[in-house]
Design a protein around this motif. Structure first.
Motif, mmCIF file in Angstrom:
data_model
loop_
_atom_site.group_PDB
_atom_site.id
_atom_site.type_symbol
_atom_site.label_atom_id
_atom_site.label_comp_id
_atom_site.label_asym_id
_atom_site.label_seq_id
_atom_site.Cartn_x
_atom_site.Cartn_y
_atom_site.Cartn_z
ATOM 1 N N ARG A 112 0.853 -1.190 0.000
ATOM 2 C CA ARG A 112 0.000 0.000 0.000
ATOM 3 C C ARG A 112 0.893 1.246 0.000
ATOM 4 N NH1 ARG A 112 -1.768 1.439 6.139
ATOM 5 N NH2 ARG A 112 0.292 1.128 7.005
ATOM 6 N N GLY A 113 0.271 2.413 -0.159
ATOM 7 C CA GLY A 113 1.040 3.669 -0.153
ATOM 8 C C GLY A 113 1.330 4.127 -1.567
ATOM 9 N N CYS A 114 2.000 5.247 -1.596
ATOM 10 C CA CYS A 114 2.156 5.981 -2.845
ATOM 11 C C CYS A 114 3.569 5.776 -3.395
ATOM 12 C CB CYS A 114 1.891 7.437 -2.485
ATOM 13 S SG CYS A 114 1.578 8.466 -3.838
ATOM 14 N N PHE A 115 3.806 4.652 -4.040
ATOM 15 C CA PHE A 115 5.175 4.324 -4.444
ATOM 16 C C PHE A 115 5.272 4.168 -5.956
ATOM 17 C CE2 PHE A 115 4.818 3.059 -0.058
ATOM 18 C CZ PHE A 115 6.028 3.451 0.492
ATOM 19 N N LEU A 116 6.462 4.415 -6.460
ATOM 20 C CA LEU A 116 6.728 4.202 -7.881
ATOM 21 C C LEU A 116 8.062 3.483 -8.007
ATOM 22 C CD1 LEU A 116 6.047 7.445 -9.983
ATOM 23 C CD2 LEU A 116 5.038 5.193 -10.330
ATOM 24 N N LYS A 117 8.162 2.628 -8.993
ATOM 25 C CA LYS A 117 9.449 1.963 -9.227
ATOM 26 C C LYS A 117 10.413 2.921 -9.913
ATOM 27 C CE LYS A 117 8.932 -2.959 -9.495
ATOM 28 N NZ LYS A 117 9.099 -4.171 -10.258
ATOM 29 N N PRO A 118 11.703 2.794 -9.614
ATOM 30 C CA PRO A 118 12.664 3.581 -10.390
ATOM 31 C C PRO A 118 12.653 3.079 -11.836
ATOM 32 C CG PRO A 118 13.810 1.978 -9.014
ATOM 33 C CD PRO A 118 12.357 1.901 -8.650
ATOM 34 N N ALA A 119 12.844 3.965 -12.776
ATOM 35 C CA ALA A 119 12.804 3.534 -14.178
ATOM 36 C C ALA A 119 13.895 4.229 -14.985
ATOM 37 C CB ALA A 119 11.442 3.850 -14.766
ATOM 38 N N LEU A 120 14.378 3.477 -15.975
ATOM 39 C CA LEU A 120 15.371 4.007 -16.909
ATOM 40 C C LEU A 120 14.725 4.019 -18.291
ATOM 41 C CD1 LEU A 120 18.309 4.659 -17.894
ATOM 42 C CD2 LEU A 120 18.662 2.188 -18.012
#
Ligand code: NDP
Length: 788
Positions: free
Chosen positions: A374-382
């Protein structure tokens, strides 16, 4: 493999959660509901909104949405406090700043945990970067307060400052704003961002505890509307804003013509340049910090990787491998690299941008790692396979998204780096110091980090070029952003220009060949595009001559010529000085003729004006190689070279009075500092400037460095203000058109100086020094690490 070696490979380690108890106790002690801090007192909570923990979605507290009345009350309190606060000795003010620094240090853990809960940033960052820098900022500025009179002898504080800050570094941005403002003797009204008000409120309590006089710091919470009430408030003397470029432009437009001081620290799309001879492992670690610090929600994030083609494949492969080890998760866990994004709306915004970029051909790589449930997360992206026009390359994403492109040569790297409307920061990696120091000055950005990234210090100015804003925070430049010349308050309205009523004459009567003075563009005399000319009369209305009636196209040609002459900025200061001396000498040689011309146009004795003009050219020739930078020693193994650089192409619209000195006094500092200029001379008496062509031609001024367009000052100023090729614009004229110039300048956020209908006596020696030099330049800080 033994266990330790395995751990080094996998970077797998257990959780290390930081306890939230203290922060929760503080919130509970306030019943999780806050009013504003105005005049040293807490107001009753009004209409509130929730401040949420983005990692959990839980509400932390209810925050009051500031109304126009709240802002009024804060301005009143700040105004009342100003007299006493500014009258304190620097030592006394410094002691308060010192006490604040001590208190922030004492409660560092509470501040760090609260910040992480409110904002979602990893505790590692709030604990080790944000809060220590906050304390450092107050310590540093305690010193400035004490030495203010010695270091800025003719300066006074603005008065009441309105300060509006964003959510990405809530307490740090507060410190960057409040510390210098208070050190200079101002009082403040600060509005934190709606998402992150809590540490500002805790800070208010610290102000209370250290006994800061009431009304010196006022914290008014709220949304964008509260910010608007601050920027539009007539009782505020200076606005300092950090946030998006769009809102920054809106604030410039709202404050135009008000005479308020303004500093803007806006967005960025900063290049991260890796040359083939870089220490690749270090460059990868730097990059992790550059783009994934604070989830990429950083104005100076190194969000555009430019890697030399010869090492691109190796670099990208290593980077992807390193990305696999990044941990996304609970921001209060000390072993987390990437915390929560500020709010769902920001995540949606980023996802939309990604969709657009992918539709335009971008390829996206994301590591496999686990994501919180849960929560407001995003994966790092290239992001790869992009052209400079791709949305993800052009737009500020403000999230954990890195875009990568390659380059072949250093020239191409510089071109790509500068191919953006922004100019906040840049990073250069190379083991060849000659190459790195050759590239740094070529990048149009306020901060350049060599073999490092995201270095900040209170003693080193931070701020942007181009649409990343203007004004600096930190160091001497940051202090001067909160001070103004003491004499400004004594300026009187400029007398209306004497416009002679023309005596009726038959235009065919002049009896001689066409002697219309031409424009001067790119080193050549040229006829006005319109083909029309303007008559120049003496005070009795007698015709003295004619000049071309310049229009939009003439300005366009002049700006083009000036841009082609930008090499002037890298001409050695000694050579620029020589050319200014030569101009002075050649003008002096013809002083009688110039004095006569002044008399013919104005009826006044021109001898003194010519002598002053010659002297002013001498003065700025003298400055050309002296008004320069400094080397700072921040508490890191690095030096920061504060380099004074020209703005670029400058438009200069001279005042109606003093036909020669009015132009010379303004172009001389601009030229001395390396700016090619487009000069619009006095509309009433332009012949003293059109007579300069021969002087310019015989003084070795490179073509395009001085361009002259005659005509109507207001319409030419508007065209210059609208032009994206103009980097700075000075306008001496009435209040209404000064406001117009400031408003129209938002196109590319060019830096402006306007006289706002006031009389600046340019003959005064106060204009012989840094007043205009500072306005013709911007400071770039180049960070250079050392140590074997
Ligand atoms: P904004 O520029 O909208 O907000 C910054 C601050 O200004 C906040 O306190 C905000 O209040 C206030 N504000 C908003 N509108 C006005 C207005 N018209 N007049 C006066 N004050 C106003 O940034 P956001 O927080 O909305 O973020 C949007 C984007 O801006 C981000 O995605 C990012 O690209 C960029 N940004 C850049 C930052 C930087 O450091 N350069 C920092 C933050 C954002 P409130 O928060 O209550 O709306």
């Amino acid at each position: 493999m033994n266990k330790i070696a395995q751990i080094f490979q996998s970077l797998d380690y257990g959780p290390a959660p930081e306890g939230p108890d203290q922060a929760i106790a503080w919130l509970d002690a306030h019943d999780r509901k806050f009013g504003h801090f105005i005049d040293g007192k807490w107001t009753k909570p009004g209409k509130t909104f929730s401040s949420d923990n983005p990692a959990t979605g839980e509400s932390l507290a209810q925050i009051t949405d500031g109304t126009a009345e709240d802002v009024n009350a804060a301005v009143k309190a700040a105004r009342a406090a100003f007299k006493g606060w500014s009258a304190l000795s620097g030592y006394e003010r410094g002691k308060y700043l010192y006490a604040i620094a001590r208190a922030v240090q004492k409660h560092a853990r509470l501040f760090a945990v609260l910040e992480t809960m409110d904002n979602g940033k990893p505790i590692r960052e709030s604990r080790d970067i944000d809060i220590p820098l906050v304390a450092r900022h107050f310590y540093h500025h305690a010193g400035w307060a004490q030495h203010l009179n010695r270091e800025f002898p003719d300066a006074v504080p603005y008065g009441v400052c309105g300060q509006i800050i964003p959510w990405n570094f809530p307490l740090l941005m507060l410190a960057w704003k409040i510390a210098p403002a208070l050190a200079a003797g101002n009082t403040v009204i600060l509005k934190p961002a709606e998402f992150t008000s809590l540490t500002a409120l805790l800070f208010a309590e610290i102000c209370e505890r250290v006994g800061l006089p009431k009304g010196v710091v006022n914290i008014v919470t709220g949304e964008g509307g509260t910010g608007q009430a601050i920027t539009a408030h007539e009782g505020i003397d200076k606005i300092a804003f950090t946030g998006s470029t769009d809102v920054g432009k809106a604030i410039r437009a709202v404050t135009a013509g008000s005479g308020k001081g303004l500093s803007l620290e806006l967005g960025g799309k900063s290049p991260y340049i890796v040359f083939e001879d870089a220490d690749i492992d270090s460059a990868i670690e730097g990059l992790i910090d550059a783009i994934w610090f604070n989830q990429g929600q950083v104005c100076c994030a190194g969000s555009r990787l430019l890697v030399q083609e010869s090492i691109e494949e190796r670099f990208i492969t290593k980077l992807k491998k390193r990305m696999q080890t990044l941990r996304v998760g609970d921001p209060l866990d000390k072993s987390i690299d990437i915390g929560a994004m500020i709010a769902p709306i920001q995540v949606e915004r980023i996802k939309d941008l990604m969709k657009r970029g992918i539709a335009e051909g971008a390829e996206v790589y994301e590591p496999d790692g686990q994501m919180p449930a849960r929560g407001c997360f995003l994966k790092p992206a290239l992001v790869t396979n992009v052209s400079p026009a791709n949305t993800l390359v052009a737009e500020e994403i403000f999230g954990p998204i890195l875009v990568a492109m390659s380059f072949r040569t250093p020239e191409e790297a510089v071109q790509l780096a500068n191919n953006t409307k922004y100019g906040l920061a840049a990073t250069v990696w190379s083991e060849n110091i000659n190459l790195a120091l050759d590239i740094a000055p070529q990048i149009k950005a306020g901060v350049v980090w060599i073999n490092g990234t995201n270095n900040f210090d209170a003693a080193v100015g931070f701020g942007g070029y181009k649409e990343s804003g203007y004004g600096r925070e930190g160091g001497r430049e940051g202090m001067s952003a909160y001070l103004k010349p003491a004499w400004e308050k004594d300026l009187k309205p400029a007398p209306a220009p004497k416009i002679a009523a023309a005596k009726a004459t038959n235009p065919l009567d002049s009896g001689h060949l066409d002697q219309t003075a031409k424009m001067y563009i790119g080193g050549k005399q040229s006829r006005p595009d319109s083909g029309y000319s303007r008559a120049v009369y003496d005070p009795s209305g007698k015709l003295v001559g004619e000049v071309g009636d310049g229009n939009r196209k003439d300005i366009r040609n002049a700006v083009e010529a000036a841009r082609a002459a930008l090499g002037w900025s890298t001409t050695a200061a000694h050579s620029r000085a020589q050319i200014l001396y030569f101009l002075a000498e050649n003008l002096d040689y013809r002083r009688d003729e110039f004095a006569d011309r002044i008399k013919a146009q104005t009826g006044e004795n021109g001898v003194e004006e010519v002598a002053l003009s010659v002297e002013r050219l001498f003065a700025f020739a003298g400055w050309a190689d002296k008004y320069d930078g400094a080397v700072h020693n921040p508490p890191l193994r690095a030096v920061a070279a504060a380099m004074v650089e020209p703005l670029g192409v400058m438009g200069i619209v001279a005042p109606p009075s003093r036909p020669l000195l009015g132009s010379i006094a303004l172009i001389a500092p601009a030229l001395a500092m390396g700016n090619p200029v487009v000069l619009v001379p006095s509309a009433q008496s332009p012949l003293s400037v059109t007579d300069l062509y021969q002087v310019i031609e015989t003084s070795d001024v490179p073509k395009g460095v001085i361009n002259i367009v005659t005509g109507d000052s207001v319409s030419l100023a508007k065209t210059l203000a609208e032009h994206d090729g103009v980097d700075g614009l000075w306008y001496a004229g009435d209040a209404e058109s000064s406001a117009m110039v400031e408003k129209v300048s938002i196109t590319n956020l060019k830096q402006t100086w306007t006289s706002r209908g006031l009389y600046y006596d340019l003959a005064d020696r106060r204009f012989e020094g840094d007043y205009f030099l500072a306005k013709a330049t911007q400071v770039k800080n180049v960070w250079i690490p050392y140590g074997a």
